[in-house]
Scaffold this active site. Structure first.
Site, PDB file in Angstrom:
ATOM      1  N   SER A  41       0.822  -1.212   0.000  1.00  0.00           N
ATOM      2  CA  SER A  41       0.000   0.000   0.000  1.00  0.00           C
ATOM      3  C   SER A  41       0.850   1.252   0.000  1.00  0.00           C
ATOM      4  O   SER A  41       0.359   2.347  -0.294  1.00  0.00           O
ATOM      5  CB  SER A  41      -0.928   0.006   1.213  1.00  0.00           C
ATOM      6  N   GLU A 177      -9.252  -9.683   4.556  1.00  0.00           N
ATOM      7  CA  GLU A 177      -9.564  -8.308   4.165  1.00  0.00           C
ATOM      8  C   GLU A 177     -10.934  -8.205   3.511  1.00  0.00           C
ATOM      9  O   GLU A 177     -11.257  -8.943   2.577  1.00  0.00           O
ATOM     10  CB  GLU A 177      -8.509  -7.748   3.205  1.00  0.00           C
TER      11      GLU A 177
END
Length: 263
Positions: A41, A177
């Protein structure tokens, strides 16, 4: 902190995990967290990339080195970026070994469920601890139709099968997730390894958030699962505006900030 210690935390006190990318943040996180993930990320959060698919191995190594310099207690895990491990178990081993040698991290993370089980087994039997990642896998968003909640309806069994497959292949923990709360609870009860939730359930064995999300530094968008524990982005912009105003008005630097000739 070792991968074995994280594994042993299954069913106990919740595991605290933060995704971070710099030495100063790692030093702060190290005082409070069990695990620091150097997530891919970083490409979106710090480098302005449109997705994680453009992140390189070199980028992960650079940030992995920075985090490792700041972490003495927490387990440091580095993400394997898109395209660096999917082709074969041998490719994955070469990438993982390189990342670990260059960063001194303890473990790597890779995305994917049952189809990555052979690779996870190949790595773990060769001494590389693996943190798995199922449910929404950001590196695959173009193939799965975007950032959608996983595990609803008929998709539920697939996610459970993926979680079980990565456990059986040797992963020491697994990120869940953007899966439904009910599914996350079921997976946590089913598995013998810790589940680390992000957009999942508070009954997971641990939680992870991206540091820039929880501090309000990344402001392009805010997922539902993010809780902002501070709003440093707004504070930083306010401070920069005040600095710019002081410079233009010549209020800064003031007498306290400049040096006089010695007398």
């Amino acid at each position: 902190m070792s991968a074995k210690k994280i594994l042993d935390m299954k069913g106990g006190e919740p595991i605290v995990c933060i995704a971070a990318y710099t030495t100063p943040i790692a030093k702060m996180a190290d005082k409070h967290c069990d695990l620091v993930l150097v997530g891919d990320s970083v490409g979106m959060v710090l480098h302005g990339l449109p997705s994680t698919q453009s992140v390189s191995v070199e980028m992960m190594v650079m940030h992995g080195q920075a985090v490792r310099r700041g972490a003495d207690h927490a387990l440091v895990v580095v993400d394997m970026p898109f395209g660096s491990y999917e082709a074969s178990p041998e490719q994955a081993f070469e990438t993982a070994a390189y990342i670990m040698q260059e960063t001194d991290c303890t473990a790597i993370k890779l995305e994917g469920g049952a189809h990555m089980a052979e690779t996870i087994d190949f790595l773990t039997t060769r001494g590389i601890p693996v943190m798995a990642h199922v449910g929404l896998t950001p590196q695959s968003v173009k193939g799965i139709g975007g950032y959608a909640v996983q595990g609803r309806g008929e998709d539920r069994q697939r996610v459970l099968d993926d979680a079980k497959a990565v456990q059986d292949a040797g992963a020491f923990c697994v990120v869940l997730e953007m899966v439904t709360e009910e599914l996350a609870n079921e997976a946590t009860k089913l598995l013998d390894i810790p589940t680390i939730g992000i957009g999942a359930s508070n009954q997971c064995d641990g939680q992870v958030l991206v540091i820039d999300d929880m501090l309000g530094m990344f402001q392009d968008f805010k997922p539902k699962f993010v809780k902002r524990f501070a709003d440093l982005g707004a504070d930083a912009e306010k401070a920069i505006a005040e600095y710019a105003q002081d410079v233009r008005s010549r209020a800064f630097p003031a007498a306290d900030h400049v040096y006089a000739d010695k007398k």
